[in-house]
Design an enzyme around this catalytic site. Structure first.
Site, PDB file in Angstrom:
ATOM      1  N   HIS A   1      36.972  34.342  45.861  1.00  0.00           N
ATOM      2  CA  HIS A   1      36.363  35.341  46.735  1.00  0.00           C
ATOM      3  C   HIS A   1      36.625  34.960  48.178  1.00  0.00           C
ATOM      4  O   HIS A   1      36.700  33.776  48.508  1.00  0.00           O
ATOM      5  CB  HIS A   1      34.849  35.420  46.468  1.00  0.00           C
ATOM      6  CG  HIS A   1      34.186  36.619  47.076  1.00  0.00           C
ATOM      7  ND1 HIS A   1      33.753  36.645  48.385  1.00  0.00           N
ATOM      8  CD2 HIS A   1      33.876  37.835  46.553  1.00  0.00           C
ATOM      9  CE1 HIS A   1      33.208  37.823  48.635  1.00  0.00           C
ATOM     10  NE2 HIS A   1      33.266  38.566  47.558  1.00  0.00           N
TER      11      HIS A   1
ATOM     12  N   ASP B   1      33.256  40.924  40.212  1.00  0.00           N
ATOM     13  CA  ASP B   1      34.193  41.917  39.705  1.00  0.00           C
ATOM     14  C   ASP B   1      34.772  41.543  38.351  1.00  0.00           C
ATOM     15  O   ASP B   1      35.285  42.405  37.636  1.00  0.00           O
ATOM     16  CB  ASP B   1      35.341  42.106  40.704  1.00  0.00           C
ATOM     17  CG  ASP B   1      34.851  42.605  42.046  1.00  0.00           C
ATOM     18  OD1 ASP B   1      34.128  43.613  42.057  1.00  0.00           O
ATOM     19  OD2 ASP B   1      35.171  41.979  43.068  1.00  0.00           O
TER      20      ASP B   1
END
Length: 428
Positions: A306, A363
């Site tokens: 991320h 996600d």
């Protein structure tokens, strides 16, 4: 404010700049007077080392995997709270009492219908139009229908517009979905929860009653909570920048939606789902792990790592649990989930990924959940925008309420030609 000072020496000049301290997190150097004192600007593409504002809404510590909304850990909110509670928290700064929550939830449910003429907007789009394209246009048009709440100097109008945006976004999102599949719009019902109402408007049909599955309703509510706000990301900064000019909140949120649509901002959940489909079964994981390590192979593990989190994404833990609950409730036996679990296990124990801090993010699992519920991949970003609306509105209202806020005006490092004289076309 800290008593510390940062000293800058450049071109023989030395200036002291104040160092400011927040509640938690790194201190910041206040450079607002840098140009006046030195004639210099800072250079920070992407603003990754620049605090663009004061904010009391969301705090992220990417190195430690921490995400707080008004001080409350995201894991606690997702497990114990509801999206309506989180909305109230983000907007007002504190969790609501039982009476306040009831009043707020009732207010939101009473604003869920959209102006009937707004329905005609949808017929102007092609049937195969991307739902995000529709969302940009329709949300931007809200100011033409609700111009009684666009005076940003009026705190009461700001409150009403915030409620309208939060309430109407699920209705507009469901309408975008219905339009794409050629089904009639389904009106909202005030007796259903925020998530339950959205599911019914999305998947229900007039010919029969739609039964909301509690586990799916809870999963939808959690997904909304996990995406409600994420500090000063690209779309939130876009909303703030648009709002700094005095634009109305509907236009600002439409700008946020447009920014969110960019593949560099969201879309990782769809990419992660496609990656798992490509891998197929757990026995093929070692092959793809090897490919991910090969710098000459274009394959990358999607849903890992991320921009902010350099540790385990705190939202991913909740999402992993939610996948199992949804699958059990819907009797789904999806090999993709088993592949995801095995891929996560291998990656978390492989020194290559551990050293590079490539941990699963939110996600990695959200695409699997949304697909199991029945959403096409084109709706993934729409759901993100729906959930993030409350964060955008809270950040926008915080900025407007700040007496020190100014119109955004980033500077640049000019690298074009110096001044030169115009040459008539006949002499060129």
């Amino acid at each position: 404010m800290s008593d510390n000072q940062a000293t800058l020496t450049a071109d023989g000049q030395t200036v002291d700049m104040p160092v400011r301290s927040g509640t938690i997190g790194p201190d910041v150097v206040d450079i607002r007077k840098l140009y006046a004192q030195t004639g210099l600007f800072t250079y920070d593409p992407g603003f990754t080392s620049t605090a663009s504002c004061d904010s009391a809404i969301t705090y992220i510590d990417g190195d430690e995997g921490v995400l707080l909304h008004r001080g409350y850990p995201i894991g606690q909110l997702a497990e114990q709270s509801s999206f309506m509670e989180v909305c109230y928290l983000l907007l007002n700064g504190e969790l609501p009492s039982a009476a306040e929550l009831t009043k707020f939830s009732t207010t939101i449910s009473r604003h869920t219908m959209v102006h009937e003429q707004l329905s005609s907007f949808f017929s102007g789009f092609r049937r195969d139009a991307h739902p995000m394209a529709i969302m940009c246009g329709v949300v931007g048009a809200l100011s033409a229908f609700y111009h009684d709440s666009t005076d940003i100097a009026d705190a009461e109008q700001r409150r009403i517009s915030a409620h309208r945006l939060i309430a109407k976004m699920p209705t507009i999102a469901a309408m975008a979905f219905k339009y794409s599949v050629g089904q009639p719009f389904v009106y909202p019902r005030n007796d259903l929860s925020y998530a339950g109402n959205f599911l019914r408007m999305t998947f229900g049909v007039p010919a029969e009653e739609y039964e909301v599955v509690p586990a799916v309703e809870k999963a939808m509510d959690r997904i909304f909570i996990l995406h409600a706000d994420h500090e000063q990301n690209a779309s939130t900064s876009t909303v703030r920048l648009a709002g700094s000019s005095g634009a109305n909140p509907f236009a600002c949120v439409a700008a946020g939606i447009a920014c969110l649509w960019g593949p560099a901002h969201v879309g990782a959940n769809e990419a992660a789902l496609n990656m798992l489909k490509e891998i197929g079964t757990p026995d093929k994981i070692p092959e793809y792990i090897a490919r991910a390590k090969d710098k000459n192979d274009p394959f990358r593990l999607m849903g890992f790592g991320h921009r902010v989190y350099k540790n385990y994404d705190p939202r991913a833990t909740v999402m992993q649990k939610t996948v199992r609950e949804v699958f059990d409730a819907l009797n789904v036996n999806d090999p993709l989930f088993e592949t995801a679990l095995e891929l996560e296990h291998i990656a978390l124990n492989d020194p290559y990924f551990v050293d590079k801090k490539l941990f699963p993010n939110v996600d990695f699992y959200s695409g699997i959940i949304l697909s199991a519920i029945g959403f096409p991949t084109t709706m993934f970003t729409v759901l993100f925008a729906l959930a993030r609306t409350v964060g955008w509105v809270a950040q926008w209202n915080e900025m407007i309420s700040d007496p020190g806020q100014k119109i955004g005006r980033p500077r640049q490092l000019y690298t074009g030609p110096a001044e030169r004289d115009y040459i008539p076309v006949s002499n060129r």
